[in-house]
Design a protein around this motif. Structure first.
Motif, PDB file in Angstrom:
ATOM      1  N   GLY A   1       0.876  -1.043  -0.249  1.00 19.48           N
ATOM      2  CA  GLY A   1      -0.210   0.244  -0.524  1.00 19.48           C
ATOM      3  C   GLY A   1       1.035   1.109   0.092  1.00 19.48           C
ATOM      4  N   GLY A   2       1.857   1.385   0.550  1.00 19.62           N
ATOM      5  CA  GLY A   2       2.693   2.274   0.728  1.00 19.62           C
ATOM      6  C   GLY A   2       3.387   2.549  -0.791  1.00 19.62           C
ATOM      7  N   VAL A   3       3.564   1.452  -1.438  1.00 20.07           N
ATOM      8  CA  VAL A   3       4.342   1.291  -2.779  1.00 20.07           C
ATOM      9  C   VAL A   3       3.490   2.212  -3.322  1.00 20.07           C
ATOM     10  CG1 VAL A   3       5.412   0.862  -4.642  1.00 20.07           C
ATOM     11  CG2 VAL A   3       5.895  -0.108  -2.392  1.00 20.07           C
ATOM     12  N   GLY A   4       2.230   1.756  -3.354  1.00 21.31           N
ATOM     13  CA  GLY A   4       0.967   2.407  -4.399  1.00 21.31           C
ATOM     14  C   GLY A   4       0.900   3.526  -4.076  1.00 21.31           C
ATOM     15  N   ALA A   5       1.210   4.149  -3.024  1.00 18.64           N
ATOM     16  CA  ALA A   5       0.106   5.626  -2.038  1.00 18.64           C
ATOM     17  C   ALA A   5       1.663   6.381  -3.036  1.00 18.64           C
ATOM     18  CB  ALA A   5       0.627   5.363  -1.011  1.00 18.64           C
ATOM     19  N   ARG A   6       2.885   6.010  -2.698  1.00 11.15           N
ATOM     20  CA  ARG A   6       3.784   7.091  -3.871  1.00 11.15           C
ATOM     21  C   ARG A   6       3.543   7.045  -5.104  1.00 11.15           C
ATOM     22  NH1 ARG A   6       6.467   4.469   0.038  1.00 11.15           N
ATOM     23  NH2 ARG A   6       7.322   1.999  -0.272  1.00 11.15           N
ATOM     24  N   ARG A   7       3.398   5.832  -5.263  1.00 12.60           N
ATOM     25  CA  ARG A   7       2.716   6.536  -7.599  1.00 12.60           C
ATOM     26  C   ARG A   7       1.461   6.905  -7.147  1.00 12.60           C
ATOM     27  NH1 ARG A   7       3.913   0.013  -8.918  1.00 12.60           N
ATOM     28  NH2 ARG A   7       6.008   0.013  -8.594  1.00 12.60           N
ATOM     29  N   ALA A   8       0.589   6.571  -6.291  1.00  9.00           N
ATOM     30  CA  ALA A   8      -0.673   7.627  -6.289  1.00  9.00           C
ATOM     31  C   ALA A   8      -0.053   8.818  -6.324  1.00  9.00           C
ATOM     32  CB  ALA A   8      -1.686   7.466  -5.326  1.00  9.00           C
ATOM     33  N   GLY A   9       0.959   9.844  -5.272  1.00 11.43           N
ATOM     34  CA  GLY A   9       0.958  10.973  -5.418  1.00 11.43           C
ATOM     35  C   GLY A   9       2.178  11.032  -6.041  1.00 11.43           C
ATOM     36  N   ALA A  10       3.431  10.475  -6.568  1.00 12.82           N
ATOM     37  CA  ALA A  10       3.698  10.933  -8.521  1.00 12.82           C
ATOM     38  C   ALA A  10       2.845  11.315  -9.003  1.00 12.82           C
ATOM     39  CB  ALA A  10       5.238   9.837  -8.630  1.00 12.82           C
ATOM     40  N   ARG A  11       1.446  10.420  -9.355  1.00 19.20           N
ATOM     41  CA  ARG A  11       0.845  10.498 -10.498  1.00 19.20           C
ATOM     42  C   ARG A  11       0.181  11.552 -10.555  1.00 19.20           C
ATOM     43  NH1 ARG A  11       0.236   5.396  -9.915  1.00 19.20           N
ATOM     44  NH2 ARG A  11      -1.302   5.135  -9.267  1.00 19.20           N
ATOM     45  N   ALA A  12      -0.148  12.505  -9.401  1.00 18.39           N
ATOM     46  CA  ALA A  12      -1.180  14.002  -9.088  1.00 18.39           C
ATOM     47  C   ALA A  12      -0.095  14.817  -9.069  1.00 18.39           C
ATOM     48  CB  ALA A  12      -1.377  13.070  -7.738  1.00 18.39           C
ATOM     49  N   GLU A  13       0.852  14.208  -9.015  1.00 14.70           N
ATOM     50  CA  GLU A  13       2.269  15.597  -8.807  1.00 14.70           C
ATOM     51  C   GLU A  13       2.372  16.152 -10.253  1.00 14.70           C
ATOM     52  OE1 GLU A  13       6.138  17.697  -6.712  1.00 14.70           O
ATOM     53  OE2 GLU A  13       5.929  15.349  -6.421  1.00 14.70           O
ATOM     54  N   LYS A  14       2.124  14.619 -11.163  1.00 15.36           N
ATOM     55  CA  LYS A  14       2.675  14.761 -12.738  1.00 15.36           C
ATOM     56  C   LYS A  14       1.461  15.718 -13.600  1.00 15.36           C
ATOM     57  CE  LYS A  14       4.048  12.520 -16.222  1.00 15.36           C
ATOM     58  NZ  LYS A  14       4.380  10.713 -16.914  1.00 15.36           N
ATOM     59  N   LYS A  15       0.588  15.066 -13.012  1.00 11.09           N
ATOM     60  CA  LYS A  15      -1.069  15.463 -13.410  1.00 11.09           C
ATOM     61  C   LYS A  15      -0.801  17.198 -12.686  1.00 11.09           C
ATOM     62  CE  LYS A  15      -3.212  11.317 -13.604  1.00 11.09           C
ATOM     63  NZ  LYS A  15      -4.212  10.344 -13.339  1.00 11.09           N
ATOM     64  N   LEU A  16      -0.614  16.969 -11.755  1.00 12.37           N
ATOM     65  CA  LEU A  16      -0.936  18.732 -11.538  1.00 12.37           C
ATOM     66  C   LEU A  16      -0.423  19.620 -12.208  1.00 12.37           C
ATOM     67  CD1 LEU A  16      -1.698  17.678  -7.883  1.00 12.37           C
ATOM     68  CD2 LEU A  16      -3.018  19.192  -8.938  1.00 12.37           C
ATOM     69  N   THR A  17       1.143  18.588 -12.129  1.00 14.84           N
ATOM     70  CA  THR A  17       2.574  19.528 -12.365  1.00 14.84           C
ATOM     71  C   THR A  17       1.663  20.163 -14.539  1.00 14.84           C
ATOM     72  OG1 THR A  17       4.006  19.223 -10.970  1.00 14.84           O
ATOM     73  CG2 THR A  17       4.555  19.837 -13.217  1.00 14.84           C
ATOM     74  N   GLU A  18       1.260  19.091 -14.843  1.00 16.22           N
ATOM     75  CA  GLU A  18       1.016  19.232 -16.865  1.00 16.22           C
ATOM     76  C   GLU A  18      -0.150  20.521 -16.946  1.00 16.22           C
ATOM     77  OE1 GLU A  18      -0.017  15.796 -16.975  1.00 16.22           O
ATOM     78  OE2 GLU A  18       2.077  14.687 -18.089  1.00 16.22           O
ATOM     79  N   ALA A  19      -0.607  20.186 -15.428  1.00 13.48           N
ATOM     80  CA  ALA A  19      -1.993  20.769 -16.332  1.00 13.48           C
ATOM     81  C   ALA A  19      -1.753  22.575 -16.100  1.00 13.48           C
ATOM     82  CB  ALA A  19      -3.702  20.772 -14.837  1.00 13.48           C
ATOM     83  N   ILE A  20      -0.920  22.960 -14.963  1.00 13.81           N
ATOM     84  CA  ILE A  20       0.098  24.250 -14.585  1.00 13.81           C
ATOM     85  C   ILE A  20       0.760  24.570 -15.254  1.00 13.81           C
ATOM     86  CG2 ILE A  20       0.825  25.302 -13.055  1.00 13.81           C
ATOM     87  CD1 ILE A  20       0.183  24.012 -10.694  1.00 13.81           C
ATOM     88  N   ASN A  21       0.944  23.677 -16.200  1.00 12.91           N
ATOM     89  CA  ASN A  21       2.365  23.617 -17.610  1.00 12.91           C
ATOM     90  C   ASN A  21       1.289  24.135 -18.722  1.00 12.91           C
ATOM     91  OD1 ASN A  21       4.408  24.070 -19.265  1.00 12.91           O
ATOM     92  ND2 ASN A  21       4.991  22.253 -18.625  1.00 12.91           N
ATOM     93  N   ARG A  22      -0.178  23.861 -18.651  1.00 16.94           N
ATOM     94  CA  ARG A  22      -0.716  23.694 -19.587  1.00 16.94           C
ATOM     95  C   ARG A  22      -1.309  25.420 -19.033  1.00 16.94           C
ATOM     96  NH1 ARG A  22      -2.124  17.854 -18.875  1.00 16.94           N
ATOM     97  NH2 ARG A  22      -4.369  19.199 -18.436  1.00 16.94           N
ATOM     98  N   THR A  23      -1.831  25.696 -18.143  1.00 18.79           N
ATOM     99  CA  THR A  23      -2.980  27.404 -17.953  1.00 18.79           C
ATOM    100  C   THR A  23      -1.068  28.059 -18.271  1.00 18.79           C
ATOM    101  OG1 THR A  23      -3.990  25.895 -16.235  1.00 18.79           O
ATOM    102  CG2 THR A  23      -3.748  27.623 -15.885  1.00 18.79           C
TER     103      THR A  23
END
Length: 532
Positions: free
Chosen positions: A482-504
């Motif tokens: 679960g910790g491994v999956g949580a870290r991956r989920a956090g990394a995915r969320a950060e990537k998605k958010l950064t991409e959204a800010i990049n597009r904005t």
């Protein structure tokens, strides 16, 4: 497209690109140039307007009479005798409409052919010759007439005399400001009969040096004498050449456009700018990422996923306790953005974040516009980072709120592990119930003869011990996974958010800045074409 059309189009493009950046008082002459050029070309492309301009006593009226072949202008040497412009037009149709536009009174307009029935002069076909009042006249009205008519000349014939050819009155007031009109000028040193050949050569050489310093290098200098006729054939030939080439009118208008373009360039600047290069843009995006709380949201996503994994895969009793722990993202989907949900753990307040984002945006814009003149730079900064621009933080919040963080997704292994945990829980509960019932003699602790007894334990104890050991092992494994999956989920969320800010950032900052820089490029390129 002719050279004139190209320049006028380029100048118009530059002014349209500038909008209200440049002082209207500076732009007004350029707009007047458009109107003047259009009106001139609409009135006549077959006439060449040649004006004789000079000081009192220079003999320009005598020169006018010799060129016209008639005694039309009154001649005087001690005081100005020409108070209004006098025009003589060659050609059967005359040039009445053109001269009316210039402002020459009908009584002062003379058609060289048809009315006077003079012999045909093919070399001067289409010529409109004007004798102007003396530019140094003490009569203010005369000076105003000279200034007015000079705006309409296709070819200037500057008539100077040996005594005043270096007079500052004509050089400072007319020649120097019209240095951009060198191609539309001819200089005449009149009254050459008053000088010896040696003195005349010295005077002509000195005059050429003066003209070269003033930007008139290569302009024809013709020594003439209206009395003896010296130099008149050369002057007539030069005027005839300009008429025949049909370039005089366009050359004058081209010079007007060039002059206006250079003035606009001096007022608005034409220096190249660096633009928003990649490092500056990336640094701006990183600042926006920090201001939007992306690291905190990613950490919250990781923590939330880890807690949900615990609730879903821990031994049921432990999982129930985990449900009581605070999850900052639990309330998402009920009108709160991820940034709002983690606001309490943000390192800086929203107002500081907003100010920080605004400052970063302004600094990036100033770096991109380094080298611009003050009016242009102020305009671009205001358009990109000023009050007229939308609040960047609000746009970033909208971008963050629109990102799917994947919190609704439930991994399949959670369900599988959860089912196994419930089996272990039921085994433990069943073993306990069996042991209690056996203690009261209600059931047999060993119902099957010959059943294995690990470590001598009865079957109920095996169920209890096995369920607990397997549950603990499964819990430890599921927490690690679960910790491994949580870290991956956090990394995915950060990537998605950064991409959204990049597009904005690309949409509300880079695109807007690029549009402003494109305006500036149109300004620079237009003035470069018009002013070359």
């Amino acid at each position: 497209m002719s050279a004139l059309d190209e320049r006028v189009t380029a100048l118009q493009s530059a002014i349209e690109a500038a909008g209200d950046v440049i002082d209207p008082d500076v732009v007004a002459p350029a707009e007047a140039t458009f109107s003047h050029a259009q009106e001139r070309l609409e009135l006549s492309t077959q006439h060449t307007v040649v004006v004789l301009a000079g000081a009192t006593g220079s003999g320009k009226s005598s020169l006018f009479n010799r060129l016209a072949g008639l005694d039309l202008a009154e001649v005087g040497y001690l005081r100005p005798t020409t108070s209004t412009p006098l025009a003589c037009a060659w050609g059967p149709a005359g040039a009445t409409e053109l001269l009316d536009w210039i402002g020459v009174a009908r009584r002062d307009q003379i058609a060289r052919r048809s009315i006077l029935d003079a012999p045909q002069d093919d070399a001067f076909e289409g010529l409109v010759l004007l004798d102007l009042p003396d530019h140094d006249s003490v009569v203010t009205q005369n000076q105003e007439v000279v200034d007015h008519v000079a705006r309409y000349a296709d070819l200037f014939v500057w008539v100077l005399d040996p005594q005043k050819y270096a007079d500052a009155a004509i050089h400072a007031r007319y020649l120097q400001p019209l240095a951009t009109h060198a191609e539309s000028s001819v200089v005449v040193l009149n009254q050459a009969d008053r000088l010896s050949e040696t003195d005349l050569k010295i005077a002509v050489d000195d005059l050429e040096l003066i003209l070269e310093r003033e930007g008139f290098r290569g302009v024809p200098v013709i020594a003439t004498s209206a009395t003896s006729g010296k130099g008149l054939p050369e002057l007539r030939a030069e005027i005839g050449r300009r008429i025949t080439s049909k370039r005089a009118s366009q050359a004058r208008l081209v010079a007007d456009v060039r002059q206006v373009a250079r003035r606009l360039a001096d007022a608005g600047g034409v220096e190249p700018v660096p633009g928003l290069d990649r490092p500056v843009r990336d640094a701006l995006v990183e600042t926006f990422v920090q201001c939007a709380g992306v690291p905190q949201i990613a950490d919250a996503v990781e923590e939330s996923m880890a807690r949900r994994a615990v609730v879903a895969t821990d031994w049921p009793l432990i999982g129930w306790v985990g449900r009581l722990r605070h999850d900052p993202l639990r309330e998402l989907g009920f009108g709160r953005s991820a940034r709002d949900a983690v606001a309490e753990v943000m390192p800086i307040s929203p107002s500081v974040q907003r100010a920080r984002a605004d400052l970063a945006l302004r600094e990036a814009t100033e770096v991109a516009t380094e080298g611009m003149s003050r009016p242009w730079r102020a305009s671009v900064v205001d358009a990109v980072a000023g009050e007229s621009a939308r609040d960047v933080i609000d746009e970033l919040d909208e971008a963050v709120a629109g990102v799917d963080l994947g919190l609704k997704q439930r991994p399949l292994w959670w369900t599988a592990v959860g089912a196994l945990q419930w089996l272990t829980f039921l085994a433990v509960v069943g073993g306990l119930a069996w042991s209690v019932a056996a203690a009261f003699g209600l059931v047999d602790p060993d119902p099957w003869t010959g059943a294995p007894r690990p470590l001598g334990m009865s079957l109920p104890l095996v169920l209890i011990a096995g369920g607990l050991l397997f549950g603990i092992a499964l819990t430890l494994f599921s927490r690690w996974l679960g910790g491994v999956g949580a870290r991956r989920a956090g990394a995915r969320a950060e990537k998605k958010l950064t991409e959204a800010i990049n597009r904005t950032t690309e949409r509300i900052v880079v695109a807007r800045l690029r549009s402003e820089l494109d305006r500036y490029d149109r300004w620079r390129n237009g003035l470069s074409t018009a002013g070359r």
